[in-house]
Design an enzyme around this catalytic site. Sequence first.
Site, mmCIF file in Angstrom:
data_model
loop_
_atom_site.group_PDB
_atom_site.id
_atom_site.type_symbol
_atom_site.label_atom_id
_atom_site.label_comp_id
_atom_site.label_asym_id
_atom_site.label_seq_id
_atom_site.Cartn_x
_atom_site.Cartn_y
_atom_site.Cartn_z
ATOM 1 N N ARG A 139 37.619 42.294 28.214
ATOM 2 C CA ARG A 139 38.034 40.962 28.663
ATOM 3 C C ARG A 139 36.995 40.334 29.577
ATOM 4 N NH1 ARG A 139 43.911 40.972 30.834
ATOM 5 N NH2 ARG A 139 43.261 38.829 30.960
ATOM 6 N N ARG A 153 51.572 38.708 40.702
ATOM 7 C CA ARG A 153 50.642 37.624 41.043
ATOM 8 C C ARG A 153 51.398 36.299 40.928
ATOM 9 N NH1 ARG A 153 45.526 38.954 37.440
ATOM 10 N NH2 ARG A 153 44.520 37.285 38.639
ATOM 11 N N LYS A 208 33.119 34.430 33.228
ATOM 12 C CA LYS A 208 34.452 34.448 32.588
ATOM 13 C C LYS A 208 35.424 33.536 33.328
ATOM 14 C CE LYS A 208 37.670 37.690 33.627
ATOM 15 N NZ LYS A 208 39.024 37.443 33.950
ATOM 16 N N ASN A 209 35.489 33.694 34.657
ATOM 17 C CA ASN A 209 36.525 32.964 35.392
ATOM 18 C C ASN A 209 36.237 31.471 35.498
ATOM 19 O OD1 ASN A 209 38.082 35.227 35.557
ATOM 20 N ND2 ASN A 209 37.517 35.745 37.664
ATOM 21 N N ASP A 221 37.311 41.222 43.141
ATOM 22 C CA ASP A 221 36.985 41.707 41.792
ATOM 23 C C ASP A 221 35.896 42.771 41.808
ATOM 24 O OD1 ASP A 221 38.843 39.974 40.821
ATOM 25 O OD2 ASP A 221 37.403 38.433 40.251
ATOM 26 N N CYS A 231 45.794 40.649 33.673
ATOM 27 C CA CYS A 231 45.690 41.889 34.450
ATOM 28 C C CYS A 231 46.826 41.958 35.469
ATOM 29 C CB CYS A 231 44.348 41.938 35.179
ATOM 30 S SG CYS A 231 43.023 42.546 34.145
#
Length: 417
Positions: A396, A121, A22-23, A304, A116
């Site tokens: 997600r 952040r 995903k990232n 994570d 999120c």
Amino acid sequence: MEKLMISGGRPLEGVVQISGAKNSAIALLPAAILAESTVILDNLPRLSDVAVYTEILEELGASVEWSDNQIIIDPSRIRSIPMPNGPVKKLRASYYMMGALLGRFGEATIGLPGGCNFEPRPIDQHIKGFEALGATVTNEHGAIHLHAKELKGAKIYLDVSSVGATINIMLAAARAKGSTTIENAAKEPEIIDVATLLNSMGASIKGAGTETIRIEGVKEMKGCRHSIIPDRIQAGTYLIAAAATRGNVLVDGVIPKHLEALTAKLIEMGVTVEELDESIRVIGASRYEHVDVKALVYPGFPTDMQSPMTSLLTQAEGVSILSDFVYSNRFKHVPELVRMGAKIRVEGRSAIIEGGKLNSAKVKAADLRAGAALVIAGLTVEEGVTEISGVELIDRGYDNLVTNLRALGADVWRQEE
Ligand code: EPU
């Protein structure tokens, strides 16, 4: 809205196939903007965050064809239209639109990113990088405006080794005039993946994966074909789930090196781990030792995975301490795990976890990885049904979660709230 129902207590057994990261995906999709011709990405995960990104690209004028795990992006008709609202607000990684549009067009207007929100952040390091490259950056009515007559290479020292800032600066600098150096760059595998795509598109980037990245700007970039690296966090989540349920699972289609910080901890706890070329097998045990874990930047233990790891540590004997040195307060899973009977208290940036059995409860996923932690916890519960709301957050980052868990023998289903 749906919730996830888990009747736990069954050891997970079988094989699970891991999809693309995903990232990486949500950085590679905006990177395609820098090309003048078609970019093909293979091994694309089917995730809601990826779907939002395709919407953003289409809104900008790209043509996008997405079938199975491949996406074909024709960015030739893209313009830099202001995007203060809309899909950019749904996704934290929409900040990559800043670097990509700035790199290609010298201007961008992007609504401040959502995503999120487990704690504030900041994106100050991204902005510092853009300014160093010659952009003026202003923040008006919740949108960031970036403008540069000409981007010029610069030496940029990151105060924190940020994944997002490193990638964003690479995107903007790829087409800047002259050379850029990023010092204290983040070293995560996703950064290497983005640099690999950009280099295949014609960029000149050296040192990705180390703390010094050198980018020689180029005038033009072209399309190419690229396969996304496997999702190490998704893989790690299944490895942890296998251990937590004392099962026997082969997690397939991974790069074992990317998971070493986790597998080392699993072994320390007493889990049997077998590493093969592109897969890892985890065989659970009846008792686990307590361990201390420190979440750090790569190659340290990933932040994570700290929430899923918290759930596993509830299954160890004695007291484990899990500290997060990337985010100071990423513990929204803790009160929910406590509802399930876990004995955990948070002190500063650490969770202190005392092993013991969990019970079923109605709980809520506050963010993506907090949700993954609750799924793992639910899988260990021997009686009753655990109900997890906020499933859209879990979606997600985990495609085919229910299908995959069911194939491993779990009794899991989705139900309308
Ligand atoms: N930071 C700053 N200033 C900045 C940027 C970051 O102070 O300008 C701080 C952050 O507050 C944090 C640390 O630096 O304390 C690291 O943040 P980083 O920028 O590396 O995080 P990110 O790029 O926003 C990505 C992943 C996250 C993952 C982190 C850390 C994406 C889209 N997100 O975020 O993934 O937790 O790196 O590895 O790539 C997730 O997948 O669940 C997720 C949240």
